[in-house]
Scaffold this active site. Structure first.
Site, mmCIF file in Angstrom:
data_model
loop_
_atom_site.group_PDB
_atom_site.id
_atom_site.type_symbol
_atom_site.label_atom_id
_atom_site.label_comp_id
_atom_site.label_asym_id
_atom_site.label_seq_id
_atom_site.Cartn_x
_atom_site.Cartn_y
_atom_site.Cartn_z
ATOM 1 N N GLY A 262 0.662 -1.169 0.081
ATOM 2 C CA GLY A 262 -0.113 0.107 -0.218
ATOM 3 C C GLY A 262 0.712 1.338 -0.035
ATOM 4 O O GLY A 262 0.217 2.347 -0.198
ATOM 5 N N ARG A 342 -6.714 3.431 -15.117
ATOM 6 C CA ARG A 342 -6.480 4.225 -13.894
ATOM 7 C C ARG A 342 -7.121 5.382 -14.080
ATOM 8 O O ARG A 342 -7.726 5.905 -13.294
ATOM 9 C CB ARG A 342 -5.060 4.153 -13.507
ATOM 10 C CG ARG A 342 -4.502 2.964 -13.117
ATOM 11 C CD ARG A 342 -3.077 3.144 -12.317
ATOM 12 N NE ARG A 342 -3.384 3.757 -10.990
ATOM 13 C CZ ARG A 342 -3.198 4.917 -10.554
ATOM 14 N NH1 ARG A 342 -2.699 5.714 -11.437
ATOM 15 N NH2 ARG A 342 -3.333 5.199 -9.381
ATOM 16 N N CYS A 373 -15.083 3.697 -27.381
ATOM 17 C CA CYS A 373 -16.435 4.427 -27.448
ATOM 18 C C CYS A 373 -17.037 4.728 -25.908
ATOM 19 O O CYS A 373 -18.041 3.908 -25.737
ATOM 20 C CB CYS A 373 -17.373 3.726 -28.260
ATOM 21 S SG CYS A 373 -16.854 3.362 -29.949
HETATM 22 C C1 LIG Z 1 -3.011 -4.907 -3.820
HETATM 23 C C2 LIG Z 1 -2.503 -5.428 -2.700
HETATM 24 C C3 LIG Z 1 -0.965 -5.429 -2.263
HETATM 25 C C4 LIG Z 1 -0.314 -4.422 -3.301
HETATM 26 O O1 LIG Z 1 -0.579 -2.965 -2.973
HETATM 27 P P1 LIG Z 1 0.063 -1.819 -3.387
HETATM 28 O O2 LIG Z 1 -0.713 -0.638 -3.208
HETATM 29 O O3 LIG Z 1 0.472 -2.009 -4.880
HETATM 30 O O4 LIG Z 1 1.623 -1.853 -2.765
HETATM 31 C C5 LIG Z 1 -0.533 -5.903 -1.037
HETATM 32 N N1 LIG Z 1 -1.322 -6.745 -0.172
HETATM 33 C C6 LIG Z 1 -2.642 -7.188 -0.738
HETATM 34 C C7 LIG Z 1 -3.276 -7.997 0.252
HETATM 35 C C8 LIG Z 1 -3.310 -6.476 -1.562
HETATM 36 O O5 LIG Z 1 -4.567 -6.643 -1.990
#
Ligand SMILES: *Cc1c(COP(=O)(O)O)cnc(C)c1O
Length: 443
Positions: A262, A342, A373
Site C-alpha cells: 500500500g 487508472r 467508445c
Molecule cells: C493490492 C495488494 C497489495 C499491493 O498493494 P500496493 O498498493 O500495490 O503496494 C498488497 N497486499 C494485498 C493483500 C493487496 O490486496
C-alpha cells in the site's frame, strides 16, 4: 548562459531525456526520451504502439532500497503480483530474492512458471479463494494463507485435512485505520469487504487452534493502496502488535507478521527522482512499520506492489488525430482506457510528456483521449503539453503498476506489447496480442 528551459518530465533512472549531438552547427536537435539508454522513439518504431516499456534498473534499485530499509529485522519482501504480473518481471524479482503476494490461482501459476522454487515464499491473500485454488496452493507448498473469513478458514481446514496437509495461516485483520486514498483502494475499515474485525479475530484464532489441517502462524493486515502518509501504517501495526501480544499470551505461536502493501508513489508531474529522497521516504515508512514491532521476535512479511514498479514503467502512445471543437482541443491517441484504466477508474493523474521534445515549442491545453467508445475514455483532461503534431509520440509516465495488469480487450482491442530495458538492451517480454488471441476461444 540563459536559464535552461525545464527538461520536461523525467523519472530517473527509468526515463530521462537525452540530447543527441547536433550535425548542424548552432542547431540543437530535439531531445529524445529514453528508457535507460534506449530511445522510446526507436522502441515505438520497432514494436509499434501502444507499448509498455519498463526499466529493469529502476525496479532493481527500488527493491534494493525498500529491502534495505527493513534490514534491522528478519523479513521477506513478497512482491504483490497483481501490480504487474509479467513473467519476465516476476523472474527478475525471484532472482533478486523476492517472495510473492498472490490473490488467485492464476497468479500462483505465474509465480511457479517464473521460478520453480518461489512457492515457499508465497503468501496467498484475497477474500474469495476457491477450493481448487486452495488445493493448488497446498500442493505447491506456499508459505502462508492470509485468511479473510471464518467460512474460508473452515473450507481451508477441510481441504488441507483431506489432502493430509497443513495450511499455515494468518488471519487478515481489519485494524480500523482510515487511510487517505481513493475510496476504491482503501481497505482497512469495517465497511470494506476485506479482513476480519479485531474482536472477531481473537475469537476465531482460539477456534482455529488445534483444528486438523490448520497451523496458526501469523497475523496479517493490508490497509489500502496508494497511501503516501506513513502514519496510518504505524497505527495499523500497533494494533496488530496488541493482537500478537494477546495471542502469544493465549499460547499461540505467532511467527509471522504480514504488514501488507500500500505504500504510494508520487504521480505529480515532477516528483523528486533523487534516489536519496526515495530512500528517505521508504525509511520513514519502515520506521513507522517497525516501531511497534520491536522486541516482538517475529518474521516480518511485506507486500509492496506499486512502490516497486510504478515509476519504472511508461505507456508509449502515438497521436492519431488532433481534433478541435468549441474551443477545446482533443489529442486522440492510440492508447485507451482498455490499455490503462487508472484515469477512467480512479480519475488518476498520470504525467504525460512528448517522446521528442524540441526547444521553444509553445504549450497548449488538451484532453488526451483514446479511441474507445466511452466518454470516460481519457488519459488526461485539460492538460498543458508542448504542442504535438499528428503521428508524434507521447509517454504516459508512472504506468508500471496497475497498467498492463488491469488492461483488457474492450472494443476488441489487442493489448499492448511489453518491453523490458536494461542499460542499452531492450527485450520484448510480451508480444502484442493478435486477432487470433482475441477470438481463438470463440465459436
Ligand atoms: C493490492 C495488494 C497489495 C499491493 O498493494 P500496493 O498498493 O500495490 O503496494 C498488497 N497486499 C494485498 C493483500 C493487496 O490486496
Amino acid at each position: 548562459m540563459s536559464p535552461r528551459k525545464p527538461l520536461g518530465l523525467e523519472r530517473s533512472p527509468a526515463f530521462t531525456y537525452h540530447q543527441p549531438t547536433s550535425r548542424i552547427p548552432f542547431r540543437k536537435p530535439p531531445r529524445v526520451l529514453r528508457a535507460e539508454e534506449v530511445s522510446l522513439a526507436a522502441l515505438a518504431e520497432q514494436y509499434g504502439t501502444p507499448l509498455y516499456v519498463y526499466s529493469a534498473t529502476a525496479i532493481q534499485q527500488r527493491l534494493a532500497t525498500f529491502d534495505a530499509a527493513f534490514s534491522t529485522i528478519p523479513h521477506t519482501v513478497c512482491y504483490a503480483v497483481k501490480a504487474n504480473s509479467n513473467l519476465s518481471l516476476l523472474r527478475m524479482m525471484a532472482k533478486l530474492g523476492c517472495g510473492f503476494d498472490i490473490v488467485s490461482g492464476g497468479e500462483l501459476e505465474r509465480v511457479l512458471r517464473a521460478h520453480k522454487k518461489a512457492a515457499k515464499k508465497v503468501v496467498f491473500s484475497g477474500v474469495g479463494k476457491t477450493v481448487e485454488e486452495m488445493k493448488f496452493a497446498l500442493d505447491s507448498g506456499i508459505l502462508l494463507f492470509n485468511v479473510e473469513s471464518e467460512s474460508e478458514l473452515w473450507a481451508l481446514a477441510t481441504c488441507a485435512a483431506r489432502m493430509k496437509k497443513t495450511a499455515r495461516i494468518a488471519l487478515r485483520v481489519n485494524p480500523e485505520v482510515a487511510a487517505e486514498t481513493h475510496p476504491y483502494i482503501s481497505t482497512g475499515m469495517r465497511e470494506h469487504k476485506f479482513g476480519i474485525p479485531m474482536s472477531d479475530a481473537r475469537v476465531l484464532y482460539s477456534r482455529a487452534a488445534g483444528i486438523k489441517g490448520i497451523e496458526i502462524a501469523g497475523v496479517s493486515v493490508h490497509i489500502g493502496s496508494q497511501i503516501t502518509d506513513p502514519e496510518p501504517f504505524r497505527l495499523a501495526m500497533s494494533r496488530v502488535t496488541d493482537l500478537v501480544n494477546y495471542l502469544q499470551a493465549e499460547g499461540h505461536t505467532i511467527r509471522f507478521v504480514d504488514a501488507g502493501g500500500g505504500l504510494g508513489i508520487s504521480y505529480e508531474d515532477t516528483p523528486s527522482s533523487d534516489p536519496t529522497e526515495f530512500a528517505k521516504y521508504v525509511q520513514s515508512y519502515a520506521e513507522r512499520v517497525l516501531q511497534p514491532l520491536r522486541g516482538l521476535g517475529v518474521h516480518l512479511l511485506l507486500e509492496p506492489g506499486r512502490v516497486l514498479v510504478g515509476p519504472a514503467g511508461a505507456l508509449v502512445t502515438r497521436v492519431l488525430y488532433r481534433k478541435q471543437h468549441d474551443g477545446k482541443l482533443f489529442l486522440i491517441v492510440d492508447a485507451a482506457m482498455n490499455d490503462l484504466i487508472r484515469p477512467a477508474l480512479y480519475k488518476a493523474h498520470h504525467a504525460i510528456t512528448p517522446v521528442t521534445l524540441a526547444d521553444d515549442v509553445p504549450s497548449e491545453v488538451a484532453d488526451v483521449v483514446g479511441p474507445v467508445c466511452e466518454t470516460g475514455d481519457f488519459l488526461a483532461r485539460d492538460r498543458s503539453l508542448p504542442k504535438c503534431e499528428e503521428a508524434s509520440l507521447l509517454a504516459i509516465l508512472d504506468a508500471g503498476a496497475y497498467g498492463m495488469a488491469q488492461s483488457g480487450n474492450y472494443n476488441t482491442r489487442p493489448r499492448p506489447a511489453e518491453v523490458m530495458v536494461e542499460g542499452k538492451k531492450a527485450k520484448l517480454v510480451r508480444k502484442r496480442e493478435t486477432m487470433d488471441d482475441l477470438m481463438g476461444l470463440e465459436e
